[in-house]
Motif scaffolding. Structure first.
Motif, PDB file in Angstrom:
ATOM      1  N   PRO A 266       0.843  -1.197   0.000  1.00 42.61           N
ATOM      2  CA  PRO A 266       0.000   0.000   0.000  1.00 42.61           C
ATOM      3  C   PRO A 266       0.881   1.251   0.000  1.00 42.61           C
ATOM      4  O   PRO A 266       1.904   1.311   0.702  1.00 42.61           O
ATOM      5  N   TRP A 267       0.460   2.245  -0.786  1.00 42.98           N
ATOM      6  CA  TRP A 267       1.283   3.450  -0.913  1.00 42.98           C
ATOM      7  C   TRP A 267       0.393   4.684  -0.890  1.00 42.98           C
ATOM      8  O   TRP A 267      -0.783   4.617  -0.538  1.00 42.98           O
ATOM      9  N   ALA A 290       8.610   2.124   0.187  1.00 46.41           N
ATOM     10  CA  ALA A 290       8.448   2.009   1.630  1.00 46.41           C
ATOM     11  C   ALA A 290       9.438   2.880   2.397  1.00 46.41           C
ATOM     12  O   ALA A 290       9.201   3.224   3.565  1.00 46.41           O
ATOM     13  N   LEU A 291      10.547   3.253   1.766  1.00 48.94           N
ATOM     14  CA  LEU A 291      11.533   4.115   2.406  1.00 48.94           C
ATOM     15  C   LEU A 291      11.134   5.581   2.391  1.00 48.94           C
ATOM     16  O   LEU A 291      11.740   6.397   3.078  1.00 48.94           O
ATOM     17  N   LEU A 292      10.104   5.926   1.612  1.00 45.16           N
ATOM     18  CA  LEU A 292       9.607   7.298   1.594  1.00 45.16           C
ATOM     19  C   LEU A 292       8.688   7.521   2.794  1.00 45.16           C
ATOM     20  O   LEU A 292       8.160   6.570   3.376  1.00 45.16           O
ATOM     21  N   ALA A 351       9.672  -9.546   5.792  1.00 41.82           N
ATOM     22  CA  ALA A 351      10.565  -8.824   6.695  1.00 41.82           C
ATOM     23  C   ALA A 351      11.154  -7.586   6.026  1.00 41.82           C
ATOM     24  O   ALA A 351      11.288  -6.525   6.653  1.00 41.82           O
ATOM     25  N   LEU A 352      11.496  -7.692   4.737  1.00 36.69           N
ATOM     26  CA  LEU A 352      12.088  -6.562   4.027  1.00 36.69           C
ATOM     27  C   LEU A 352      11.107  -5.403   3.868  1.00 36.69           C
ATOM     28  O   LEU A 352      11.526  -4.239   3.770  1.00 36.69           O
ATOM     29  N   LEU A 353       9.802  -5.705   3.835  1.00 31.86           N
ATOM     30  CA  LEU A 353       8.786  -4.668   3.652  1.00 31.86           C
ATOM     31  C   LEU A 353       8.079  -4.288   4.944  1.00 31.86           C
ATOM     32  O   LEU A 353       7.188  -3.432   4.933  1.00 31.86           O
ATOM     33  N   ALA A 354       8.476  -4.906   6.054  1.00 33.46           N
ATOM     34  CA  ALA A 354       7.841  -4.606   7.335  1.00 33.46           C
ATOM     35  C   ALA A 354       8.185  -3.186   7.794  1.00 33.46           C
ATOM     36  O   ALA A 354       9.299  -2.699   7.580  1.00 33.46           O
TER      37      ALA A 354
END
Length: 620
Positions: A266-267, A290-292, A351-354
């Motif tokens: 989701p963004w 996800a880093l934004l 885990a990478l997107l948590a």
């Protein structure tokens, strides 16, 4: 808002691709009563004819499928696997430390043909003959060659004339490379497709039976036999030696395109972005998003007073700095965690997107450019990078030097100097019923392997993306997919597909898609719809601060290449932050295509990249 062309709008159907003939073919299929999936397949086959330097029948294609009837989005994997005898020990026994970038040793099981036919069987309505007729016509009667075809052939002229003589016969007739606009024909390819159609018709009148017959002819019949003969022939490759490949009949017979669920995130603005799983680099786009900041208003708060050029709303220096640093972090994770050697399900994407993980990664973005490759520890696991990656990163950081790249190796793309050397392909289609598809075909390009004379096309080279070092997620493993850069995308709103998009560009694909999404999210609507063309046209950029996916796997720590249309104050701001900025030509970055649909009104939109004067959107 100034753009090179308008965002198209209509209600019947829209197509966007990297070549105008493929886009127009897709629209012709829609006009003839076909749906978006029929149209995409027809366009995909046309791309194999009109962009032979960028893709071919023995290449690969991942496809994102969004039916308009409410069925879920699916990923169709047209990425073939490593042959049974393609073991690291086989390659190291030949004295190699990397899979060559050209030649049959780099050939995976071809995936594109089977994937297109599976898509047509399961979601389309037309017969194989109906969708192939356009490509056959261009192969038999010719099509005007685009500029890059001849330039690509010239780059490998010596190899063709001295070693790959079947390729020279097709692409250097009379010793001349195809001139821009000259008719380029491929009668052998047309004959191959006509023979496939004959075998299909022999199976009876049933559409599905015909498709299955054509698939058998490819996997176990005359096509497979010719491909196996070609793979067994010792061939000069980028190592400077002649090697035979490992592909055999059992490999071809035992593989078929398969479906799987997409990975989603989701963004902003209620969008959910869908990508292929960790056998591709697709999740790296989700990691970058996800880093934004979670709130786009917080993103707008970043700034240092600099602005972009040309009146576009591209990021200022601080925002661009953060985007580039996010790319580095995502790609470091890609190098350490993505791959199919143990099965794509073992990639720790949850885990990478948590949120806790992405928050910790976001905190690593400081005020200065990083020159390190910094993979994370998802779930507390210890990352592992290939020895070659560590050696290249160290050497390049110390010397800031490019290693020479042999002509024809790797995936054609835009270099660190901003000069275009080619790309791959992309096609998006949406129809009046709400069906939507995004596909990125590539591989099997004319410079990858010698043309198989009786077929009219070469094998691919996707195995060059796998490592020979054991124990890595992307170690070369028989029966497993080499990690691919091909990365089509779909976006949903409230669970409904609203946009299909993607771009060629190798390692740059998900960087340019990041740029596109951020631009699109910041722009006002145009005539009630998304400003697709404005987001595509905005000055773009990329970094090569991580090891490339293609032979010889070079890296340029600290690098950022921007179009010259980016404002001088933005460039200066990046350099103050320690980035090594290369200013490339004004229209050199990005090859995006996009189509969209408003579920509330049914209004369709489309846009295409103007760079290279080749991509076009069409529709009504």
């Amino acid at each position: 808002m100034v753009t090179t062309r308008p965002t198209l709008q209509g209600t019947f159907g829209m197509a966007s691709s990297t070549h105008w003939l493929a886009s127009q073919t897709a629209l012709a299929v829609l006009e003839d009563g076909g749906n978006a999936f029929d149209a995409a397949v027809a366009a995909g086959f046309v791309l194999q004819v009109v962009e032979p330097h960028l893709n071919g029948p023995a290449g690969e294609v991942p496809v994102l499928v969004a039916p308009g009837d409410g069925r879920p989005v699916r990923v169709l994997c047209g990425q073939g696997v490593a042959p049974a005898h393609a073991t690291p020990a086989h390659y190291t026994g030949l004295g190699l430390d990397l899979v060559p970038g050209t030649g049959p040793l780099a050939a995976a099981v071809p995936g594109a043909f089977d994937a297109w036919l599976v898509l047509l069987r399961d979601y389309g309505t037309r017969s194989l003959e109906e969708v192939l007729t356009y490509a056959i016509g261009y192969a038999e009667n010719g099509h005007p060659a685009v500029e890059r075809v001849g330039a690509t052939v010239e780059s490998v002229r010596g190899l063709f004339e001295e070693e790959w003589t079947a390729s020279a016969a097709l692409y250097l007739p009379g010793g001349r490379a195809p001139a821009p606009g000259a008719l380029l024909r491929n009668p052998a390819l047309a004959r191959t497709w006509r023979r496939l159609l004959a075998e299909a018709r022999a199976a009876g009148a049933d559409r599905e039976a015909q498709l299955e017959a054509a698939r058998r002819a490819w996997r176990t019949g005359f096509v497979a036999e010719a491909l196996v003969r070609a793979a067994a022939r010792p061939t000069m490759d980028s190592s400077g030696e002649r090697h035979a490949g490992t592909l055999d009949g059992d490999d071809l017979a035992g593989w078929e395109a398969t479906y799987e669920d997409p990975v989603t995130l989701p963004w902003w603005h209620g969008w959910t972005v869908c990508k292929a799983a960790g056998w591709s680099q697709g999740p790296s786009l989700l990691q970058q998003l996800a880093l934004l900041p979670d709130d786009p208003a917080d993103w707008e708060a970043y700034g240092d007073g600099t602005r972009g050029g040309d009146g576009y709303a591209e990021p200022n220096a601080e925002q661009l700095h953060r985007l580039v640093e996010g790319v580095k972090l995502a790609m470091a994770d890609r190098e350490s965690w993505y791959g199919d050697a143990a099965g794509a399900a073992t990639v720790p994407l949850d885990a990478l997107l948590a949120r806790p993980y992405t928050a910790a990664r976001r905190a690593l973005v400081g005020g200065a450019a990083s020159y390190e490759l910094r993979p994370g520890h998802p779930g507390g696991c210890t990352p592992r990078l290939p020895h070659h990656v560590r050696e290249v990163a160290s050497a390049e950081a110390a010397a800031d030097a490019h290693r020479p790249v042999a002509a024809g190796t790797g995936e054609p793309t835009v270099g660190g100097d901003g000069v275009t050397r080619g790309d791959t392909c992309h096609v998006d289609v949406v129809d009046r019923w709400g069906n939507m598809v995004s596909a990125t075909p590539s591989g099997g390009w004319l410079q990858s392997n010698p043309v198989v004379p009786e077929l009219g096309f070469p094998l691919g080279t996707r195995l060059q993306m796998a490592w020979l070092e054991p124990g890595l997620p992307n170690t070369l493993t028989p029966g497993r997919r080499p990690r691919t850069t091909l990365s089509p995308s779909l976006a949903l709103r409230d669970g409904v597909p609203v946009m299909a998009f993607g771009t060629p560009g190798g390692d740059q694909q998900d960087q340019w898609q990041l740029h596109f999404l951020v631009e699109l999210a910041r722009r006002p609507l145009v005539r009630g719809g998304p400003d697709l063309q404005g987001a595509i046209d905005a000055p773009a950029w990329h970094t090569e601060a991580f090891p490339g996916s293609f032979h010889p796997r070079v890296a340029r720590p600290g690098s950022v290449t921007v179009e010259s249309r980016v404002g001088a104050d933005v460039v200066a701001g990046l350099r103050r932050r320690g980035h090594r900025v290369t200013v490339g030509p004004p229209w050199s970055e990005g090859r995006l295509c996009a189509v969209a649909r408003d579920p509330g009104t049914g209004v369709l939109s489309a846009a295409a990249n103007p760079r290279g004067a080749q991509g076009y959107a069409v529709g009504r």
